[in-house]
Design a protein around this motif. Structure first.
Motif, short mmCIF file in Angstrom:
data_model
loop_
_atom_site.label_atom_id
_atom_site.label_comp_id
_atom_site.label_asym_id
_atom_site.label_seq_id
_atom_site.Cartn_x
_atom_site.Cartn_y
_atom_site.Cartn_z
N ALA A 73 0.93 -1.37 -0.01
CA ALA A 73 0.04 -0.11 0.03
C ALA A 73 1.03 1.15 0.06
O ALA A 73 0.53 2.26 -0.64
CB ALA A 73 -0.80 0.04 1.28
N ILE A 74 1.79 1.17 0.76
CA ILE A 74 3.04 2.47 0.86
C ILE A 74 3.59 2.67 -0.64
O ILE A 74 3.47 3.66 -1.10
CB ILE A 74 3.66 2.26 1.89
CG1 ILE A 74 3.25 2.34 3.24
CG2 ILE A 74 5.20 3.09 1.65
CD1 ILE A 74 4.09 1.87 4.27
N ILE A 75 4.15 1.68 -1.07
CA ILE A 75 4.83 1.63 -2.29
C ILE A 75 3.87 2.21 -3.50
O ILE A 75 4.16 2.95 -4.30
CB ILE A 75 5.50 0.27 -2.69
CG1 ILE A 75 6.66 0.21 -1.73
CG2 ILE A 75 5.94 0.43 -4.05
CD1 ILE A 75 7.35 -1.07 -1.82
N CYS A 76 2.59 1.62 -3.58
CA CYS A 76 1.60 1.98 -4.86
C CYS A 76 1.41 3.15 -4.58
O CYS A 76 1.00 3.82 -5.47
CB CYS A 76 0.34 0.83 -4.50
SG CYS A 76 -0.72 0.94 -5.82
N SER A 77 0.90 3.60 -3.14
CA SER A 77 0.51 5.15 -2.97
C SER A 77 1.49 6.06 -3.46
O SER A 77 1.11 7.17 -4.02
CB SER A 77 0.05 5.27 -1.70
OG SER A 77 1.20 5.35 -0.68
N VAL A 78 2.73 6.02 -2.92
CA VAL A 78 3.88 6.86 -3.43
C VAL A 78 4.13 6.95 -4.81
O VAL A 78 4.37 8.02 -5.51
CB VAL A 78 5.21 6.48 -2.53
CG1 VAL A 78 6.19 7.38 -2.95
CG2 VAL A 78 4.81 6.71 -1.00
N SER A 109 -5.95 6.29 -2.53
CA SER A 109 -5.35 7.32 -1.73
C SER A 109 -4.63 8.29 -2.38
O SER A 109 -4.66 9.52 -2.24
CB SER A 109 -4.58 6.64 -0.66
OG SER A 109 -3.31 6.14 -1.07
N ALA A 110 -3.76 7.81 -3.56
CA ALA A 110 -3.07 8.79 -4.22
C ALA A 110 -4.11 9.93 -4.97
O ALA A 110 -3.84 11.10 -5.28
CB ALA A 110 -2.00 8.22 -5.20
#
Length: 128
Positions: A37-42, A103-104
């Protein structure tokens, strides 16, 4: 100390009222979901041309960036779904990718409407 992974596993097993006793998540699965989730959103935030860091001075900046608040929103929404024991497919990896993308998009297009910037001290208007 706040242990997010342990609490998520505990509440997911405690609130298993949907009869999903055959679904079990290990702590590595939950960590992998958070990392995805962190990698995908960033990554999506950078593709949408959000800056990596907010403008200087960092302490008083109300600008959105790829590192804040995008992954924090993604982690929070993923945590809500995991605590509710809804993992969708592949132990939550597909859900983490979808939430990272959403989220992005939220931070890029809707964040300033939901959370407006504070008024300026001297001008009485919005800070721009």
């Amino acid at each position: 100390m706040f242990d997010l992974v342990f609490d998520t596993i505990y509440f997911a097993s405690y609130s298993n009222f949907y009869g999903l006793g055959n679904i079990s998540l290990s702590s590595m699965d939950i960590l992998l979901v958070y990392i995805v989730a962190i990698i995908c959103s960033v990554g999506v935030a950078l593709l949408l041309r959000l800056p990596l860091l907010p403008s200087k001075p960092y302490r008083y900046s109300f600008d959105v960036s790829a590192l804040y608040p995008t992954p924090i929103i993604a982690i929070g929404i993923v945590s809500i779904f995991l605590v509710l024991n809804y993992t969708f497919m592949y132990n939550g990896l597909v859900l983490a990718i979808v939430i990272g993308i959403l989220s992005a998009l939220f931070v890029k297009y809707l964040f300033d409407f939901v959370f407006p910037k504070p008024l300026g001290e001297n001008t009485g208007g919005d800070i721009k």
